[in-house]
Scaffold this active site. Structure first.
Site, short mmCIF file in Angstrom:
data_model
loop_
_atom_site.label_atom_id
_atom_site.label_comp_id
_atom_site.label_asym_id
_atom_site.label_seq_id
_atom_site.Cartn_x
_atom_site.Cartn_y
_atom_site.Cartn_z
N ARG A 27 0.75 -1.17 -0.09
CA ARG A 27 0.10 -0.08 0.08
C ARG A 27 0.93 1.26 -0.06
O ARG A 27 0.22 2.22 -0.32
CB ARG A 27 -1.00 -0.10 1.12
CG ARG A 27 -2.19 -0.87 0.85
CD ARG A 27 -3.12 -0.99 2.35
NE ARG A 27 -2.45 -1.73 3.15
CZ ARG A 27 -2.79 -1.84 4.47
NH1 ARG A 27 -3.65 -1.47 4.77
NH2 ARG A 27 -2.08 -2.66 5.29
N TYR A 52 8.23 -4.27 15.22
CA TYR A 52 7.77 -4.16 14.12
C TYR A 52 8.59 -3.11 13.25
O TYR A 52 8.84 -2.01 13.83
CB TYR A 52 6.46 -3.92 13.70
CG TYR A 52 5.55 -5.03 14.19
CD1 TYR A 52 5.27 -6.42 13.59
CD2 TYR A 52 5.39 -5.18 15.52
CE1 TYR A 52 4.82 -7.23 14.17
CE2 TYR A 52 4.85 -6.40 16.12
CZ TYR A 52 4.48 -7.37 15.26
OH TYR A 52 3.69 -8.45 15.99
N GLY A 53 9.15 -3.47 12.20
CA GLY A 53 9.70 -2.38 11.30
C GLY A 53 9.03 -1.15 10.85
O GLY A 53 9.51 0.00 10.61
N ASP A 54 7.91 -1.34 10.76
CA ASP A 54 6.83 -0.17 10.43
C ASP A 54 5.95 0.62 11.48
O ASP A 54 5.10 1.12 11.51
CB ASP A 54 5.97 -0.56 9.33
CG ASP A 54 5.20 -1.80 9.70
OD1 ASP A 54 5.43 -2.37 11.06
OD2 ASP A 54 4.11 -2.11 8.98
N GLY A 114 -6.16 -7.08 15.59
CA GLY A 114 -6.67 -8.16 16.34
C GLY A 114 -7.26 -7.79 17.77
O GLY A 114 -6.63 -7.02 18.31
N SER A 138 33.79 45.84 -7.61
CA SER A 138 32.46 44.87 -8.17
C SER A 138 33.03 44.09 -9.41
O SER A 138 33.75 44.90 -9.94
CB SER A 138 31.32 45.42 -8.18
OG SER A 138 30.69 46.20 -6.88
N ALA A 187 37.08 47.70 -10.18
CA ALA A 187 35.86 46.98 -10.20
C ALA A 187 36.11 46.50 -11.91
O ALA A 187 36.83 47.08 -12.62
CB ALA A 187 34.83 48.09 -10.27
C1 UD1 Z 1 -0.85 -7.61 13.38
C2 UD1 Z 1 -1.44 -8.49 14.23
C3 UD1 Z 1 -2.87 -7.88 14.59
C4 UD1 Z 1 -2.30 -6.42 15.42
C5 UD1 Z 1 -1.61 -5.54 14.07
C6 UD1 Z 1 -1.29 -4.31 14.77
C7 UD1 Z 1 -0.78 -11.13 13.45
C8 UD1 Z 1 -1.28 -11.85 12.71
N1 UD1 Z 1 -1.71 -9.69 13.58
O1 UD1 Z 1 -1.75 -7.54 12.14
O2 UD1 Z 1 -3.44 -8.59 15.83
O3 UD1 Z 1 -3.59 -5.78 15.77
O4 UD1 Z 1 -0.65 -6.21 13.60
O5 UD1 Z 1 -0.48 -3.52 13.79
O6 UD1 Z 1 0.28 -10.74 13.93
N2 UD1 Z 1 5.66 -9.39 8.70
C9 UD1 Z 1 6.52 -10.23 8.23
N3 UD1 Z 1 6.34 -11.32 7.64
C10 UD1 Z 1 5.09 -11.85 7.36
C11 UD1 Z 1 4.08 -11.25 7.66
C12 UD1 Z 1 4.20 -9.94 8.49
O7 UD1 Z 1 7.84 -9.80 8.40
O8 UD1 Z 1 5.11 -13.01 7.01
C13 UD1 Z 1 5.82 -8.32 9.16
C14 UD1 Z 1 5.12 -6.93 8.35
O9 UD1 Z 1 6.18 -6.57 7.38
C15 UD1 Z 1 4.67 -5.88 9.26
C16 UD1 Z 1 4.32 -6.92 10.59
O10 UD1 Z 1 4.89 -8.09 10.21
O11 UD1 Z 1 5.68 -5.12 9.60
C17 UD1 Z 1 2.78 -6.81 10.74
O12 UD1 Z 1 2.37 -7.66 9.64
P1 UD1 Z 1 0.84 -7.31 9.20
O13 UD1 Z 1 0.70 -8.18 7.77
O14 UD1 Z 1 0.68 -5.94 8.84
O15 UD1 Z 1 -0.04 -7.55 10.27
P2 UD1 Z 1 -1.40 -7.04 10.64
O16 UD1 Z 1 -2.30 -7.63 9.50
O17 UD1 Z 1 -1.35 -5.54 10.58
CA CA Z 2 -0.04 -3.73 10.03
#
Ligand code: UD1
Ligand code: CA
Length: 453
Positions: free
Chosen positions: A15, A99-101, A136, A402, A420
């Protein structure tokens, strides 16, 4: 207690609609995952980053050989992602999952999260949201104990009404994770191995689940698109501005303030709107920064006025200087005290002595200028012959008229004067006047040409 932080950063971030892996998009000039690494390092003995999409780009950008990189080739879910880092982690350690984000979690929150983690207790960070859609949900029993997390896509209509949600940030004993992660199934709405399923396993196995709350929502806000990236950026910048205002700085509009690095301010500093500070910048006492300046990796002395639209990069500016408007101070510039660099002046790799003035439309490159020297409008140091750079040396009390070209290497000694419009190719000795231009010719009775037809 041995703490290992596992940072998940394998997702594509589709996204974001970007060629750059999501974790490398920046907040305040620093990649999001770097923010997480920086904070986590302060509570961890080791950092593990799980990469997948753009793995090589992430590793190269972070360029930190203390990090353990784990590769998740296919993104099969958060549980599967954490599993990739486990071979490097001893069973008696504490694993903090991040989480990296989610860039802006605070140190004190992480400290709280990693405390009291044992084989019989884990910590889970939750928040209560007015609109919990997408997250979740935290399922509690009659005794208000957490017993499970149900993902939004798997939740019943009843469960969707729950406002307490999972932030994703969890701290848990490594031995338990090693036991539980390989048993997860992907039999759910998204066909993924959910990390969140370990919560039900913990509850079933008599491991208590303590919930921890962040001090603000900003700490747990994740970035999924460019709109969220911009929102978090603004909130973070506001925090930085407030910190500076609490230290005494006047910031004309904290919503139009940007710091992408470390800004240190003295007393009574005034920062007008739309300024950008990058890298390490320090402003002395009573510095005024006009609107629309970009100041990077520079040290500015006391009582300096930087007029609007000036750009200053890798420079050292003494006390009581005046710069701009529209000045460009490039790397390697050192201004002593009481120096004036005016509009449309560019300086590079040059030192300008105390009390000297370069007021208008001038290029000063590879030059050493003494004290009280005056450089007229339109002066150019011709420092480049197409192959090599050469130096221009101007002494103290020099006056450059100048529109002068100083063809380097060239020296004008103390007290020297240049008329100048001169093109100076030979050195000028102390107190000499040099004029290097065609003498003027006046033609009497000159008739201007007339328009034909
Ligand atoms: C996840 C949680 C959810 C929580 C939410 C908070 C799970 C199953 N769900 O959902 O309960 O409310 O975060 O933001 O954990 N990633 C990987 N490898 C993968 C999948 C994901 O590295 O195979 C990383 C993604 O890059 C991201 C993070 O894990 O940084 C979260 O993954 P994402 O798919 O965004 O989880 P959510 O559906 O948001
Ligand atoms: Ca997420």
């Amino acid at each position: 207690m041995n703490v290992h932080t596992v940072i998940l950063a394998a997702g594509q971030g589709s996204r974001m609609h970007s060629a750059l892996p999501k974790a490398l998009h920046t907040i305040a000039g620093t990649p999001m995952v770097q923010h997480v690494i920086n904070t986590s390092k302060q509570v961890s003995n080791a950092i593990h980053v799980v990469v997948g999409h753009g793995a090589e780009a992430v590793k190269a950008a972070i360029n930190d050989d203390t990090i353990h990189w784990a590769l998740q080739e296919q993104q099969l879910g958060t549980g599967h992602a954490v599993l990739q880092a486990m071979p490097d982690i001893d069973a008696d350690s504490v694993v903090l999952i991040h989480y990296g984000d989610v860039p802006l979690t605070e140190l004190k929150t992480l400290q709280l999260l990693v405390s009291n983690v044992t084989p019989s207790n884990l910590n889970l960070m939750t928040v209560t949201l007015d609109d919990p859609a997408g997250y979740g949900r935290i399922i509690r029993n009659d005794k208000q104990e957490v017993v499970a997390i149900v993902e939004d896509k798997d939740a019943t209509e009843q469960q969707k009404l729950i406002n307490e949600v999972n932030t994703g940030i969890i701290s848990v004993n490594a031995g338990l994770l090693r036991e539980w992660l390989p048993t997860l199934s992907n039999n759910n709405a998204q066909g993924e191995y959910y990390l969140t399923d370990i919560i039900a396993l913990a509850a079933e196995n008599g491991c208590s689940i303590t919930t921890v709350q962040p001090s603000s929502m900003l700490e747990v806000q994740g970035v999924n698109n460019k709109i969220q990236l911009a929102e978090i950026e603004r909130q973070y910048q506001l925090q930085l501005a407030e910190r500076l205002m609490n230290a005494g700085a006047t910031i004309r509009d904290p919503r139009r303030f940007d710091c992408r690095g470390q800004l240190v301010v003295g007393q009574d500093v005034i920062i007008d709107i739309n300024n950008v500070f990058e890298g390490e910048v320090s402003l002395g006492n009573s510095v005024v920064v006009g609107a629309n300046c970009v100041i990077s990796n520079s040290t500015i002395g006391d009582d300096v006025i930087i007029e609007p639209n000036s750009v200053i990069d890798q420079a050292v500016v003494g006390d009581n200087c005046q710069i701009g408007p529209f000045a460009r101070i490039r790397p390697g510039t050192t201004l002593a005290n009481n120096v004036k660099v005016g509009n449309f002046v560019e300086t590079k790799k040059s030192t300008i002595g105390s009390g000297s003035k370069v007021n208008h439309l001038t290029y000063i490159g590879d030059a050493h200028i003494g004290q009280r020297t005056n450089i007229g409008a339109g002066t150019i140091t011709c420092n480049y012959d197409g192959v090599n750079k050469s130096k221009t040396i101007l002494g103290d009390d020099v006056f450059i008229g100048s529109n002068t070209s100083l063809v380097a290497p060239v020296t004008v000694a103390n007290g020297g004067t240049v008329g100048a419009g001169s093109t100076i190719t030979k050195d000028v000795a102390e107190q000499e006047l040099a004029i290097a231009r065609r003498e003027q010719r006046n033609i009497k009775g000159w008739k201007r040409p007339k328009k034909k037809g």
